[in-house]
Design a protein around this motif. Sequence first.
Motif, PDB file in Angstrom:
ATOM      1  N   GLY A  49      -1.203  12.048  22.486  1.00  0.00           N
ATOM      2  CA  GLY A  49      -1.333  10.612  22.733  1.00  0.00           C
ATOM      3  C   GLY A  49      -1.174  10.271  24.200  1.00  0.00           C
ATOM      4  N   GLY A  50      -0.227  10.960  24.892  1.00  0.00           N
ATOM      5  CA  GLY A  50      -0.046  10.711  26.316  1.00  0.00           C
ATOM      6  C   GLY A  50      -1.284  11.054  27.120  1.00  0.00           C
ATOM      7  N   THR A  51      -1.947  12.165  26.772  1.00  0.00           N
ATOM      8  CA  THR A  51      -3.168  12.576  27.488  1.00  0.00           C
ATOM      9  C   THR A  51      -4.279  11.551  27.318  1.00  0.00           C
ATOM     10  N   VAL A  52      -4.519  11.131  26.071  1.00  0.00           N
ATOM     11  CA  VAL A  52      -5.583  10.151  25.811  1.00  0.00           C
ATOM     12  C   VAL A  52      -5.254   8.819  26.475  1.00  0.00           C
ATOM     13  N   LEU A  53      -3.982   8.425  26.421  1.00  0.00           N
ATOM     14  CA  LEU A  53      -3.588   7.147  27.019  1.00  0.00           C
ATOM     15  C   LEU A  53      -3.763   7.164  28.532  1.00  0.00           C
ATOM     16  N   ILE A  71     -14.524   1.735  27.924  1.00  0.00           N
ATOM     17  CA  ILE A  71     -14.189   2.987  27.253  1.00  0.00           C
ATOM     18  C   ILE A  71     -12.714   3.295  27.471  1.00  0.00           C
ATOM     19  N   GLY A  72     -12.219   2.992  28.682  1.00  0.00           N
ATOM     20  CA  GLY A  72     -10.798   3.158  28.952  1.00  0.00           C
ATOM     21  C   GLY A  72      -9.935   2.308  28.037  1.00  0.00           C
ATOM     22  N   ILE A  73     -10.347   1.058  27.794  1.00  0.00           N
ATOM     23  CA  ILE A  73      -9.584   0.186  26.895  1.00  0.00           C
ATOM     24  C   ILE A  73      -9.556   0.758  25.482  1.00  0.00           C
ATOM     25  N   ILE A  74     -10.695   1.271  25.013  1.00  0.00           N
ATOM     26  CA  ILE A  74     -10.746   1.875  23.675  1.00  0.00           C
ATOM     27  C   ILE A  74      -9.820   3.085  23.602  1.00  0.00           C
ATOM     28  N   MET A  75      -9.834   3.907  24.657  1.00  0.00           N
ATOM     29  CA  MET A  75      -8.982   5.091  24.657  1.00  0.00           C
ATOM     30  C   MET A  75      -7.500   4.723  24.774  1.00  0.00           C
ATOM     31  N   MET A  76      -7.191   3.596  25.398  1.00  0.00           N
ATOM     32  CA  MET A  76      -5.808   3.123  25.370  1.00  0.00           C
ATOM     33  C   MET A  76      -5.364   2.891  23.925  1.00  0.00           C
ATOM     34  N   GLY A  77      -6.238   2.257  23.137  1.00  0.00           N
ATOM     35  CA  GLY A  77      -5.903   2.023  21.735  1.00  0.00           C
ATOM     36  C   GLY A  77      -5.713   3.319  20.968  1.00  0.00           C
ATOM     37  N   ILE A  78      -6.601   4.292  21.187  1.00  0.00           N
ATOM     38  CA  ILE A  78      -6.473   5.580  20.495  1.00  0.00           C
ATOM     39  C   ILE A  78      -5.196   6.288  20.933  1.00  0.00           C
ATOM     40  N   GLY A  79      -4.875   6.239  22.230  1.00  0.00           N
ATOM     41  CA  GLY A  79      -3.650   6.867  22.720  1.00  0.00           C
ATOM     42  C   GLY A  79      -2.412   6.246  22.092  1.00  0.00           C
ATOM     43  N   ILE A  80      -2.381   4.914  21.991  1.00  0.00           N
ATOM     44  CA  ILE A  80      -1.259   4.233  21.339  1.00  0.00           C
ATOM     45  C   ILE A  80      -1.138   4.676  19.883  1.00  0.00           C
ATOM     46  N   ALA A  81      -2.290   4.808  19.211  1.00  0.00           N
ATOM     47  CA  ALA A  81      -2.270   5.226  17.808  1.00  0.00           C
ATOM     48  C   ALA A  81      -1.704   6.638  17.656  1.00  0.00           C
ATOM     49  N   LEU A  82      -2.119   7.558  18.518  1.00  0.00           N
ATOM     50  CA  LEU A  82      -1.622   8.936  18.435  1.00  0.00           C
ATOM     51  C   LEU A  82      -0.123   9.003  18.715  1.00  0.00           C
ATOM     52  N   ILE A  83       0.350   8.205  19.677  1.00  0.00           N
ATOM     53  CA  ILE A  83       1.788   8.166  19.950  1.00  0.00           C
ATOM     54  C   ILE A  83       2.535   7.580  18.751  1.00  0.00           C
ATOM     55  N   GLY A  84       1.940   6.553  18.131  1.00  0.00           N
ATOM     56  CA  GLY A  84       2.560   5.991  16.930  1.00  0.00           C
ATOM     57  C   GLY A  84       2.675   7.012  15.814  1.00  0.00           C
TER      58      GLY A  84
END
Length: 666
Positions: free
Chosen positions: A281-285, A317-330
Amino acid sequence: MIFSGEPATCIYLLLLAAACQALSGLPLLFRRGSAKAQRLSAALLAAASLAGLSGALIALLSPSCATVTIASGLLFGPFEAGVDPLSGFFLLPMFIVTGCAALYGVAYWPAALHAGNCGKLTFFLGLLAASLTTLLIAKSTILFLIAWEVMAFAAYFALTTEDEKPQVREAGTLYLITAHLGALALFAMFSLLKGETGEWLFPAAGTLSAQTGLAAAIFLTAILGFGLKAGCMPLHIWLPSAHANAPSHISAILSGIVLKTGIYGMMRVFSAFSDPPLWWGGTVLVLGLVSGVLGVAFAIAQHDIKRLLAYHSIENIGIIMMGIGIALIGESQGNPALTALGVGGALLHVVNHALFKALLFLSAGSVIHATGTREIDLMGGVARRLPYTALFFLAGVVAICGLPPLNGFVSELMIYLGSFTAISSTGGLSGMFPALTAPVLALVGGLAVACFVKVFGIAFLGAPRSEEHAGGHEASGGMLAPMGVLALCCTVIGVAPGLFATPLNNALSAYRSSLSGEWIENLVPFTWVSALAAGLILAALLAAYLLQRRAARLPVGSGPTWGCGYLRPTSSMQYTASSFGATLVSWFKIVLRPELHREEVTGLFPERARFASHVPETVLERIYLPFLEYLFEKALPVRRLQHGKLNIYIFYTFITLVVLLALTSR
C-alpha cells in the motif's frame, strides 16, 4: 459456448457489443471517402455502446458474476469471459466515451475531407473499442493478453493517423516501445501467477497469500506492466506526446479509457491477495502522490492545450492510485472502512475521470478545429466565437478541479474521507501514509485550479493574440451533441451520487467478499452532497438570470480587453501562458528544469526583443534517453554477433538447442 452464472443476458449483450465494435470500421474500408459509410460506421459503434451499456448496468446492479467458456483449440485451454460489478465500473465509461467519440468523429474528421486516412482511423477505432471490451471481460489470462496486444496495436494505428508528420511517427514509436515493455512485464507476471495457481485464469478474490517472495514478484511486475499503461510517474513517458498528437477523439479514448486498463489490471491482481503487507500500500500510495503533484506541475508549464490535458491525466491517475494505496493499507491493518473508501473512491474516479477528461479533449478538439492551432498563446477570445464549446469546456474544468457541483468532487471527497478515517482510526506508520493524502490532494486541487484558470482565461477570454488564428466558428451539432452528453453525465453524478451507492457496494463485494453490505451509504454523506450540488446549481442559475435582467435594463458599452488605462492597447499586453504560470513553475524548477530563451533589451533605441520558455519531458530526456545511449554504447561489442548471414543465425540456433538439451537432460 457454455454460459454460467446469473444473469447471462449481460454476457450476450457485451459479446454483441464487441462484435459490432469490431465490424464498425468495415464500411469505410469498402467505400473509401464515403460520408454515408462513415455515418454507418458511427451508427454501428453507437449501437454497440447502447448494447454494452445495458450489459454493464445489469452487471453493476447484480452482485453475482456471469461467465462464458469458449473453446479455443489452443494448448492453454478454453477461453473464459465474465463480468461482475468490478469490471462493470470500467465498462460503463468505456461504452459512453467510445460511443461519443465515434459520433464526434463524423463531424471532426469527415471522410470527404480525409479520404486518405479516415478509413484507417475508423477501422482501428472500432478495433480498439472491441479489444477494450474483450479485455475487460476476460477471465482467462491468455485471452486478456491477446486483447491487450490487439489494444496496443489498434491504439498505435489510431494514434498515428497523420503518420506523414514526423512528430506523430515519433509519438507512435515511443508508445509502441513502452507498450511492448509493459507487455513483457505482464508475461512474467502471468507466468508467476500460473506457477502460484496452476491455471491460466485470474485468481478469485482473496484466494492467494501475499506473504511470500513469489507474491512480491507478482506485485512488482504488475506495478511495472500495468503502470506503464496507466501512465503513473515515472512510467508515463509515452503519454504526453501520444495524447497531444492523436486526433482529439482518439486522445479522449486514450486518456479516458486506455489508461484505465492499467488500473483495472492492478485492481484485479491486488484483489487476489488476502493479506497484502504494508509496503504494498505504501508503494502504490507514494506512486500516486508523486504522479498527482508532478502531473499537475508539468501541466502548469505547458503551452500546448492537448499536452496540458495529457499531464492532467497523469495527475488523475495519481488520484486513483492514492485511493488504491489507501485501500491496500486498510487491508493490511484490518480496517474495512479504510478499504471501502479507498476502493470506492478509486472506482468512482475511474468513471469520473473518463467522462470529464473525454469532455475536455473533445472541447479542445473543437477549439483546435476552429483556430487551427494547439498553442494556447496564439488563442484568445475563443468564447465569443465558440460559446457552447466554452461552456462545455468550463464544465469539464469544474469537474477536473474537484469542485462541486460536478462529479470530480464526489470521488475526491471519498478519498479525503479515507485519509481522515486513517488519521482517526490508525496509528503509527500505517496511519501516517494515508494521512499524507489529504494535504497532497488539496495541493493538487489548488494547482489544478490555477492551471485551468490560465487555460480558460488565456484561450477563451481576452482578445485574439494572432490574426492568423482569430477566425473559426462554433462546432457543428455533430460535435456539440457528444460533448453535451458527457457534460450531462458529469452533472448527474455530481448532483445524484447516491445512484452509485448500490453499484459501489456490489463492486466492493467483488473486490473483497468481506466488504459485502451497505458500506458506502454509511461512510459517505451522499444526501448532503446532493443538497450542496443542487443548491449551487440553483444559485448559479439565479445569478445568471439576475445579471441578464440587469444587463437588459442598463446601457452596455464596449471596449478593448485589457485596456488598463492605455489609449491604444494591443493583444500583446495580455498575459501569456508562460507569464501566468511563471511563479508556479519556479516552485518546481528542480524537477521541471525549465529552459529560458531570452534576448535582453539593450541600448537607447533597442531592437525588437523576444522571450520564450520550454519545459522538457524531464524523465524521458534527462533520465531514460541518456541511460539508453549509455547502454547502446556499452553494447557495441555484442552487436558484432549480428552479421546478417542466415547460416550464422542457424548456427546460433543450433548451439542454443544443444545447451537447452544439456540443461534439461539432467
